[in-house]
Design an enzyme around this catalytic site. Structure first.
Site, PDB file in Angstrom:
ATOM      1  N   LYS A  13       0.814  -1.223   0.000  1.00 27.11           N
ATOM      2  CA  LYS A  13       0.000   0.000   0.000  1.00 27.11           C
ATOM      3  C   LYS A  13       0.845   1.271   0.000  1.00 27.11           C
ATOM      4  CE  LYS A  13      -4.417  -1.662   1.043  1.00 27.11           C
ATOM      5  NZ  LYS A  13      -4.223  -3.105   1.280  1.00 27.11           N
ATOM      6  N   ASP A  70      11.298  -4.702  -9.274  1.00 29.14           N
ATOM      7  CA  ASP A  70      12.046  -5.685  -8.500  1.00 29.14           C
ATOM      8  C   ASP A  70      13.336  -5.016  -8.047  1.00 29.14           C
ATOM      9  OD1 ASP A  70      12.063  -8.226  -7.354  1.00 29.14           O
ATOM     10  OD2 ASP A  70      13.467  -8.978  -8.834  1.00 29.14           O
ATOM     11  N   PHE A 150      12.594  -0.794   6.167  1.00 26.85           N
ATOM     12  CA  PHE A 150      12.420  -2.253   6.159  1.00 26.85           C
ATOM     13  C   PHE A 150      13.659  -2.898   5.543  1.00 26.85           C
ATOM     14  CE2 PHE A 150      11.662  -3.197   1.641  1.00 26.85           C
ATOM     15  CZ  PHE A 150      11.534  -1.911   1.150  1.00 26.85           C
ATOM     16  N   GLY A 151      13.643  -4.222   5.504  1.00 26.05           N
ATOM     17  CA  GLY A 151      14.728  -4.963   4.849  1.00 26.05           C
ATOM     18  C   GLY A 151      16.103  -4.608   5.407  1.00 26.05           C
ATOM     19  N   TYR A 152      17.015  -4.239   4.506  1.00 20.72           N
ATOM     20  CA  TYR A 152      18.401  -3.976   4.899  1.00 20.72           C
ATOM     21  C   TYR A 152      18.641  -2.523   5.321  1.00 20.72           C
ATOM     22  CZ  TYR A 152      19.218  -8.422   2.439  1.00 20.72           C
ATOM     23  OH  TYR A 152      19.188  -9.730   2.037  1.00 20.72           O
ATOM     24  N   HIS A 178      16.836   4.151  -4.693  1.00 22.47           N
ATOM     25  CA  HIS A 178      16.758   3.370  -5.921  1.00 22.47           C
ATOM     26  C   HIS A 178      15.332   3.337  -6.493  1.00 22.47           C
ATOM     27  CE1 HIS A 178      16.458   1.467  -2.081  1.00 22.47           C
ATOM     28  NE2 HIS A 178      15.683   0.520  -2.572  1.00 22.47           N
TER      29      HIS A 178
HETATM   30  P1  IMP Z   1      11.242  -5.978  -3.654  1.00 20.75           P
HETATM   31  O1  IMP Z   1      11.602  -6.372  -5.040  1.00 20.75           O
HETATM   32  O2  IMP Z   1      10.882  -4.514  -3.528  1.00 20.75           O
HETATM   33  O3  IMP Z   1      10.227  -6.880  -3.041  1.00 20.75           O
HETATM   34  O4  IMP Z   1      12.579  -6.144  -2.772  1.00 20.75           O
HETATM   35  C1  IMP Z   1      13.234  -7.401  -2.580  1.00 20.75           C
HETATM   36  C2  IMP Z   1      14.033  -7.394  -1.289  1.00 20.75           C
HETATM   37  O5  IMP Z   1      15.079  -6.393  -1.369  1.00 20.75           O
HETATM   38  C3  IMP Z   1      13.232  -6.996  -0.057  1.00 20.75           C
HETATM   39  O6  IMP Z   1      12.635  -8.124   0.523  1.00 20.75           O
HETATM   40  C4  IMP Z   1      14.293  -6.406   0.854  1.00 20.75           C
HETATM   41  O7  IMP Z   1      15.021  -7.426   1.519  1.00 20.75           O
HETATM   42  C5  IMP Z   1      15.235  -5.740  -0.124  1.00 20.75           C
HETATM   43  N1  IMP Z   1      14.867  -4.317  -0.321  1.00 20.75           N
HETATM   44  C6  IMP Z   1      14.194  -3.781  -1.378  1.00 20.75           C
HETATM   45  N2  IMP Z   1      14.064  -2.460  -1.258  1.00 20.75           N
HETATM   46  C7  IMP Z   1      14.659  -2.143  -0.087  1.00 20.75           C
HETATM   47  C8  IMP Z   1      14.845  -0.896   0.596  1.00 20.75           C
HETATM   48  O8  IMP Z   1      14.431   0.184   0.155  1.00 20.75           O
HETATM   49  N3  IMP Z   1      15.501  -0.982   1.761  1.00 20.75           N
HETATM   50  C9  IMP Z   1      15.974  -2.133   2.295  1.00 20.75           C
HETATM   51  N4  IMP Z   1      15.811  -3.305   1.718  1.00 20.75           N
HETATM   52  C10 IMP Z   1      15.156  -3.314   0.525  1.00 20.75           C
END
Ligand code: IMP
Length: 195
Positions: A13, A70, A150-152, A178
């Protein structure tokens, strides 16, 4: 005037809201809104490939204009890993924390901590396909900083800044990230043409 309908192949969202605000002349709809509840398999070994798979799935199955994104984190000394495998770096069903710990372990005390986030966007519109890319260069910190994002995010410090992505608010991050850059290119392209 009727707005051109464009599916954003996501159910996130936050991503959806951001993009909607940037494209007022389009009717942006989510996967949920078109009743697509399938888990689209991301089987490519490139970011571009996965974005294309997702966009094509929607265009072929539903006959709709669509774009998909992606993203991956590419670490220089790890041959650009985890890259396309960023979400499942520490294994299937792993948590973001597992991924962070694995990456910190792989890097150890290596002084070269250069990394970049890269986003690929595939757009299918009126029978044609276009690809956009956004890159944010930076480095991997030795430990986590900040609680946002989130994520890294807690271990990624973008070039030219003294704080991690997780220490920035959404606005700050969106301007240099990015995904922000890739979406910006998509938006400029869409707004420049008459569809
Ligand atoms: P997605 O393609 O946006 O689903 O990203 C794939 C994976 O990359 C996510 O599950 C995160 O582990 C990592 N990721 C993508 N974008 C970010 C971000 O902006 N910050 C931190 N990790 C990210």
């Amino acid at each position: 005037m009727n707005k051109l309908k464009l599916v954003f192949a996501t159910n996130n969202k936050n991503k959806l809201k951001e993009v909607e605000a940037m494209l007022p002349h389009f009717e942006i709809v989510s996967l949920e809104a078109i009743n697509c509840f399938e888990d689209i398999p991301e089987t490519s070994d490139t970011l571009e490939g996965n974005a294309i798979i997702k966009a094509n799935f929607i265009t072929e199955k539903y006959g709709l204009n669509c774009f998909a994104d992606d993203t991956g984190l590419e670490v220089e000394v790890l041959n650009n890993e985890p890259g396309v495998y960023s979400a499942r770096y520490a294994g299937e069903n792993c948590t973001p924390e597992d991924n962070i710990q694995k990456l910190l372990k792989e890097l150890g005390n290596n002084p070269n901590r250069k990394a970049q986030f890269r986003t690929a966007v595939a757009l299918n519109i009126e029978g044609k396909q276009y690809i956009f890319e956004g890159i944010c260069k930076g480095e991997i910190l030795k430990e986590k900083h900040g609680e946002n994002g989130f994520g890294y995010d807690p271990i990624f410090k973008p070039e030219g800044f003294s704080k991690s992505f997780a220490e920035m608010n959404l606005d700050e991050k969106g301007k240099i990230s990015h995904r922000g850059k890739a979406i910006e290119k998509l938006v400029t392209f869409l707004n420049k043409h008459t569809w």
